[in-house]
Enzyme design. Structure first.
Site, PDB file in Angstrom:
ATOM      1  CE  LYS A  49      -2.020  -1.665   3.635  1.00 48.45           C
ATOM      2  NZ  LYS A  49      -1.488  -3.042   3.498  1.00 48.45           N
ATOM      3  CG  ASP A 122      -0.282   3.873   3.457  1.00 45.96           C
ATOM      4  OD1 ASP A 122      -0.873   2.833   3.114  1.00 45.96           O
ATOM      5  OD2 ASP A 122       0.909   3.889   3.825  1.00 45.96           O
ATOM      6  CB  THR A 123      -5.617   2.350   6.183  1.00 48.80           C
ATOM      7  OG1 THR A 123      -5.900   1.410   5.150  1.00 48.80           O
ATOM      8  CG2 THR A 123      -6.395   3.619   5.927  1.00 48.80           C
ATOM      9  CG  MET A 179       0.060  -8.071 -11.372  1.00 51.13           C
ATOM     10  SD  MET A 179      -0.733  -9.687 -11.171  1.00 51.13           S
ATOM     11  CE  MET A 179      -0.654 -10.343 -12.836  1.00 51.13           C
ATOM     12  CG  LEU A 481      -9.581  -6.671  48.275  1.00 51.16           C
ATOM     13  CD1 LEU A 481      -8.206  -6.858  48.912  1.00 51.16           C
ATOM     14  CD2 LEU A 481      -9.572  -7.125  46.826  1.00 51.16           C
ATOM     15  CB  SER A 482     -13.622 -11.776  48.874  1.00 51.28           C
ATOM     16  OG  SER A 482     -14.180 -12.848  49.594  1.00 51.28           O
ATOM     17  CB  SER A 554     -18.817  -3.176  43.227  1.00 50.35           C
ATOM     18  OG  SER A 554     -18.543  -2.668  44.502  1.00 50.35           O
TER      19      SER A 554
END
Length: 642
Positions: A49, A122-123, A179, A481-482, A554
């Site tokens: 490209k 040009d990507t 080509m 925390l737990s 949470s």
């Protein structure tokens, strides 16, 4: 004044400033009325490209002598063509691009011929940078999809082709490159065209123009290839010069203008500035402001040089109204008798562009036109396999995945389907914590339920419920925390409030998972949905005037902020039960940390799933320094003081 010598003579030619100015004016006048074509080059990595664009710049004589000298020097130092000119270096400007021989960023280049002006993007071809390809394609009129003649149609070729079709680019060139490396084989060319044609038909691509080229050698770029006399079609540059540009498509639609800015320089002037997205507007036209639906007429279209008789799609203008009606940034001004739709729930196609997977139920910022709203995304209806175009069941979308989802916004927004109006149908999603753009999307249509469901007015409102209970409704959100002691402290807080005659309800994480959220696991996506549901329940309970206590790990700030945003200002109190991990793990009353450490329990917060500590909690209690009783008493006092 400068002096130059006539070629072949010793007679000086005096070049005056006036002559230079005359030449510049003639040049500008010559180019002023040329049409502009925006196009992209895309395809798989290393399909050529950047080399192609470099060759276009070279062949159209858009390179200065010093640039050419620098190019020749760089080609010998870092080029990939064995010392010969490496045209890709004209475009690949980043050091990392030159080192790796790939395109990373989107590079925009301008060039012109006698017939037309061009801006080419040009990507990148690498899958990791697909998001940059979407950026470049969003403003393109034409796409040049490159294929390496040796490699044929690859996965990234299909992905980029699918995105080109999705983004509404209908003028497509299939440039079969290199080509020269397959001996200019006519058979190989038609083999690839046949393979690509089958895929193009599957994605609904009605037509494309195949051209055999060699970007490095210049075959069929600006001039016909002597090596491929069997090809009778146009060169790439010839097609770019002659490709139709439908400049009138947006002119033929009803008037639309998203308000960018309210222009209020003094008390005597109030105008509404923005770029016209579609249609034509004239003074006296009846218009409607959405989403409010207020109507008026256009009083004038003022400019520095005087009022305009009309303005058309693509122009940036200021409108003044005949009546004083509310209109602000993000609103859309439309033709009064042909408004666009307004809704808060949509079906859309989303291209996920972030390394972190989409989390259904998590709130993101959605930017559409000039408006930014909060939006949540559902679990995908399906993900698209770009190779087979199968619709795959999926719980989320990962990097570069394409899927169809439902989206809900926190308020109704004006929109049109992307296929009709890209400005009012295309959007991006932004992570609220990092401000990173995580996805691009295209609206299909509004969901029917968004039209059928309306807020029902009630006479006994949340304030009346709270007044009857002689308290202020609020949510006290315990996070930690737990094993930190959240549930223990929350239970003590409720007992103390109950003893004081307060009306409360405790939502505990474990208890909720026995009922309302029993279908959810502990993946990040399920954790997000868990908190979303609890937040909605907590809001309903505050509507009833209750003080709601919630005890949930949470772990994500984004979800805690989502619940905060559901509440009225001052009604959300975040309490961080700040217990160090080693202390919580030492307690391990449920034996969960032990299971997590041994690998029996996956996605456990603090071990193999992160905990994002609060940054602006209203109250922090340290259970190493305070007993549960002391912590509860401090929280109760804070609640009563609020």
């Amino acid at each position: 004044m400068t002096t130059e010598m006539n070629a072949g003579t010793q007679n000086p030619v005096y070049v005056t400033d006036a002559l230079i100015a005359e030449d510049i004016d003639a040049y500008l006048l010559k180019h002023q009325h040329k049409t502009m074509l925006r196009f992209i080059t895309c395809g798989s990595v290393d399909d050529g490209k950047s080399t192609l664009i470099g060759r276009l710049l070279y062949d159209t004589k858009m390179i200065f002598e010093d640039q050419l000298a620098s190019l020749e020097k760089d080609s010998k130092a870092v080029g990939t063509q064995g010392g010969e000119i490496d045209f890709a270096l004209l475009v690949d400007g980043l050091a990392a691009e030159r080192e790796q021989g790939i395109t990373i960023d989107v590079a925009y280049r301008f060039f012109a011929t006698e017939k037309r002006k061009f801006i080419v993007a040009d990507t990148p071809g690498h899958e990791q940078y697909t998001r940059n390809m979407v950026t470049g394609a969003s403003t393109a009129d034409l796409a040049v999809i490159l294929i390496d003649a040796r490699q044929g149609v690859l996965t990234q070729t299909r992905r980029h082709s699918y995105l080109v079709q999705l983004l509404g680019i209908r003028n497509v060139v299939l440039a079969i490159n290199k080509m020269d490396l397959v001996g200019y084989s006519q058979e190989r060319f038609y083999e690839i065209v046949k393979d690509y044609s089958h895929f193009a038909k599957q994605i609904g691509m009605e037509a494309f123009l195949p051209i055999p080229i060699s970007g490095l050698k210049g075959d069929n770029i600006a001039t016909k290839s002597h090596e491929m006399s069997w090809y009778q079609g146009p060169t790439l540059l010839q097609h770019l010069e002659e490709a139709p540009i439908n400049d009138t498509r947006m002119l033929d639609q009803s008037f639309r203008m998203a308000v960018q800015w309210v222009n209020r320089p003094n008390l005597d002037f109030r105008g509404f500035a923005g770029q016209i997205g579609a249609g034509v507007v004239r003074p006296g036209d009846a218009i409607r402001v959405l989403p409010s639906g207020k109507t008026t007429t256009v009083k004038s279209i003022p400019t520095f040089d005087g009022d305009l008789d009309q303005a058309i799609a693509g122009q940036s203008v200021t409108l003044t109204f005949a009546d004083e009606i509310d209109c602000s940034r993000g609103d859309v001004i439309v033709q009064a008798d042909a408004p666009c739709e307004v809704a808060d729930q949509f079906e859309a196609t989303v291209v996920w562009m972030d390394e972190h997977a989409m989390l259904p139920g998590r709130p993101y910022l959605l930017k559409i036109g000039t408006q930014t709203v909060t939006a949540t995304v559902t679990e995908p209806k399906y993900e698209v396999n770009v190779n087979t175009l199968e619709h795959l069941a999926s719980k989320t979308l990962g990097l570069n995945a394409i899927g169809v989802v439902n989206i809900s916004t926190d308020r109704a927004i004006p929109f049109e389907a992307y296929a009709t109006n890209p400005d009012l149908g295309g959007f991006i999603l932004i992570d609220r914590m990092t401000n990173a753009t995580v996805a691009a999307g295209m609206i299909h249509f509004a969901l029917r339920r968004s039209q059928n469901i309306h807020w029902q007015a009630v006479d006994v409102n949340r304030e009346a419920h709270a007044a009857l209970k002689n308290q202020k409704a609020r949510v006290v959100w315990f996070t930690g925390l737990s094993g930190s002691g959240k549930s223990t402290i929350a239970n003590l807080v409720e007992k103390k409030l109950h003893a004081l005659g307060k009306h409360t309800f405790l939502l505990d994480g474990d208890n909720v998972r026995h009922g309302l959220n029993r279908d959810l696991g502990f993946t990040d996506a399920d954790r997000v949905e868990n908190i979303r549901r609890v937040g909605e329940v907590a809001k309903l309970m505050t509507d009833a005037g209750l003080i709601v206590l919630t005890a949930f790990i949470s772990p994500f700030r984004s979800e805690r902020r989502m619940v905060r945003d559901l509440m009225a200002p001052g009604e959300f109190m975040e309490v961080w039960v700040n217990t160090p991990l080693e202390v919580a793990e030492a307690r391990d009353v449920k034996g969960l940390y032990k299971k997590a450490r041994s690998g029996q329990l996956k996605n456990f917060t603090g071990i193999d799933s992160p905990y994002e500590a609060p940054e602006l909690a209203e109250l922090t209690v340290n259970t190493v320094e305070l007993t549960a009783e002391e912590a509860a008493e401090r929280i109760v006092q804070a609640i009563l003081a609020g």
